[in-house]
Design a protein around this motif. Structure first.
Motif, PDB file in Angstrom:
ATOM      1  N   PHE A  44      22.512 -27.207  32.110  1.00  0.00           N
ATOM      2  CA  PHE A  44      21.167 -26.971  32.620  1.00  0.00           C
ATOM      3  C   PHE A  44      20.626 -28.212  33.336  1.00  0.00           C
ATOM      4  N   GLU A  45      20.885 -29.386  32.796  1.00  0.00           N
ATOM      5  CA  GLU A  45      20.422 -30.620  33.442  1.00  0.00           C
ATOM      6  C   GLU A  45      21.066 -30.794  34.810  1.00  0.00           C
ATOM      7  N   PHE A  46      22.328 -30.424  34.925  1.00  0.00           N
ATOM      8  CA  PHE A  46      22.997 -30.488  36.232  1.00  0.00           C
ATOM      9  C   PHE A  46      22.335 -29.537  37.221  1.00  0.00           C
ATOM     10  N   VAL A  47      22.094 -28.299  36.791  1.00  0.00           N
ATOM     11  CA  VAL A  47      21.452 -27.314  37.672  1.00  0.00           C
ATOM     12  C   VAL A  47      20.064 -27.804  38.088  1.00  0.00           C
ATOM     13  N   LYS A  48      19.338 -28.428  37.185  1.00  0.00           N
ATOM     14  CA  LYS A  48      18.024 -28.971  37.505  1.00  0.00           C
ATOM     15  C   LYS A  48      18.137 -30.059  38.579  1.00  0.00           C
ATOM     16  N   SER A  49      19.164 -30.895  38.486  1.00  0.00           N
ATOM     17  CA  SER A  49      19.345 -31.955  39.487  1.00  0.00           C
ATOM     18  C   SER A  49      19.561 -31.370  40.878  1.00  0.00           C
ATOM     19  N   ILE A  50      20.304 -30.271  40.957  1.00  0.00           N
ATOM     20  CA  ILE A  50      20.541 -29.637  42.249  1.00  0.00           C
ATOM     21  C   ILE A  50      19.255 -28.999  42.764  1.00  0.00           C
ATOM     22  N   GLY A  51      18.554 -28.284  41.885  1.00  0.00           N
ATOM     23  CA  GLY A  51      17.303 -27.659  42.298  1.00  0.00           C
ATOM     24  C   GLY A  51      16.285 -28.666  42.792  1.00  0.00           C
ATOM     25  N   GLU A  52      16.190 -29.791  42.115  1.00  0.00           N
ATOM     26  CA  GLU A  52      15.190 -30.791  42.468  1.00  0.00           C
ATOM     27  C   GLU A  52      15.607 -31.653  43.660  1.00  0.00           C
ATOM     28  N   ALA A  53      16.859 -31.509  44.098  1.00  0.00           N
ATOM     29  CA  ALA A  53      17.301 -32.220  45.294  1.00  0.00           C
ATOM     30  C   ALA A  53      16.832 -31.520  46.562  1.00  0.00           C
ATOM     31  N   PHE A  54      16.490 -30.241  46.451  1.00  0.00           N
ATOM     32  CA  PHE A  54      16.207 -29.455  47.659  1.00  0.00           C
ATOM     33  C   PHE A  54      15.039 -30.000  48.470  1.00  0.00           C
ATOM     34  N   ALA A  55      13.880 -30.140  47.849  1.00  0.00           N
ATOM     35  CA  ALA A  55      12.684 -30.518  48.608  1.00  0.00           C
ATOM     36  C   ALA A  55      12.834 -31.869  49.307  1.00  0.00           C
ATOM     37  N   PRO A  56      13.324 -32.918  48.621  1.00  0.00           N
ATOM     38  CA  PRO A  56      13.506 -34.187  49.339  1.00  0.00           C
ATOM     39  C   PRO A  56      14.502 -34.082  50.495  1.00  0.00           C
ATOM     40  N   ILE A  57      15.560 -33.287  50.318  1.00  0.00           N
ATOM     41  CA  ILE A  57      16.551 -33.144  51.386  1.00  0.00           C
ATOM     42  C   ILE A  57      15.947 -32.458  52.600  1.00  0.00           C
ATOM     43  N   TYR A  58      15.318 -31.298  52.383  1.00  0.00           N
ATOM     44  CA  TYR A  58      14.893 -30.543  53.568  1.00  0.00           C
ATOM     45  C   TYR A  58      13.660 -31.140  54.228  1.00  0.00           C
TER      46      TYR A  58
END
Length: 298
Positions: A197-211
């Protein structure tokens, strides 16, 4: 151990966080929310943004649904007995106004069954209309950093999986520059449910800064009518992948899912040019030449 209710609440919050970041970066358009209920159990919040300064059309979708597992899913998993399921996640596709800003997709999800089986899945990939090496390298570095915090084997494994998944076999080309893709991620001797779950959270939270990085960096770059036409052609090939190859789209339509949410990923305008051939030595030709598997951007 994290529960399905806690995962659902996190995904709802992730949707809120991403929508707020995209609205701020766009500076004009706001998300319209459409609440829906699934008769068999659950529902979701479909949020769509249109005609903004930077975003022409985009959606940030949250859902949490449950009930009897559909016969097609039972068959695909080799199950003979009836089981209940619970599924929740966030799915995003953004189509920008400018051909200099890339299309982006992300999905993070959780699925569990009443027989005790559960897994996480997801991914994030970038589809530039024109591939710029610097931008491609930066994107893949962000994903590698997010993966490496949890397991250094994740990025190379999931990058290859993305290359294989986001591939238009009928065109013999990738949808874009890839990213990462992972599915059926279960507990094993190296990780428990909380760690997944922590890994999935890291991916989800990477979206906004990336885009928002690409929105702010590329939105004011001038472009020509020829580049807009190529953007429409590239969008057409994006549509081809989603309708011909994307498992989520196909399964949703085949099992009477909510059509408006499923087809949110489609661009507002696209085109198909018969036997399109890029001009030799052009940026269009260069981009098409880079739509292939195995490019190591980092």
């Amino acid at each position: 151990m994290v529960t399905k209710e806690e995962i659902k609440l996190y995904f709802e919050g992730l949707q809120d966080q991403i929508c707020a970041a995209l609205e701020q970066a766009d500076g004009a358009a706001k998300f319209h929310e459409d609440l829906w209920i699934r008769e068999a159990g659950g529902g979701g919040r479909s949020r769509v943004i249109q005609k903004g300064n930077v975003i022409e059309k985009g959606g940030v979708m949250f859902s949490a649904v449950w009930g009897d597992l559909h016969e097609k899913m039972l068959a695909s998993m080799g199950l003979k007995e009836k089981v209940d399921f619970f599924a929740t996640g966030v799915s995003i596709v953004i189509h920008p106004q400018s051909p200099k800003v890339p299309i982006i997709h992300m999905n993070v999800r959780y699925f569990e069954m009443s027989n005790g089986v559960f897994w996480f899945g997801g991914g994030i990939d970038l589809t530039p209309h024109y591939i710029v090496d610097e931008d491609a390298q930066w994107f893949h570095q962000q994903l590698k950093d997010a993966c490496d915090k949890h397991n250094v084997e994740y990025y190379p494994k999931f990058r290859t999986w993305a290359d294989d998944y986001f591939f238009n076999t009928h065109r013999n080309e990738t949808r874009g520059i890839g990213g990462i893709f992972f599915d059926y991620q279960k507990v094993d001797e190296t990780r428990d449910k909380n760690q997944l779950f922590e890994f999935v959270k890291s991916i989800g939270e990477a979206f906004a800064p990336i885009y928002t990085y690409y929105m702010n960096k590329n939105k004011d770059i001038p472009y020509t009518e020829r580049e807009k036409e190529f953007q429409a052609l590239r969008r057409g090939r994006y549509v081809e992948f989603n309708l011909v190859h994307d498992r989520g789209t196909k399964f949703g339509l085949e099992t009477n899912g909510r059509t408006e949410s499923i087809l949110m990923s489609m661009p507002p305008m696209a085109q198909w040019v018969y036997n399109y051939q890029a001009e030799e030595g052009s940026e269009e030709e260069r981009t098409l030449s880079l739509l292939k598997k195995g490019i190591e951007w980092v």
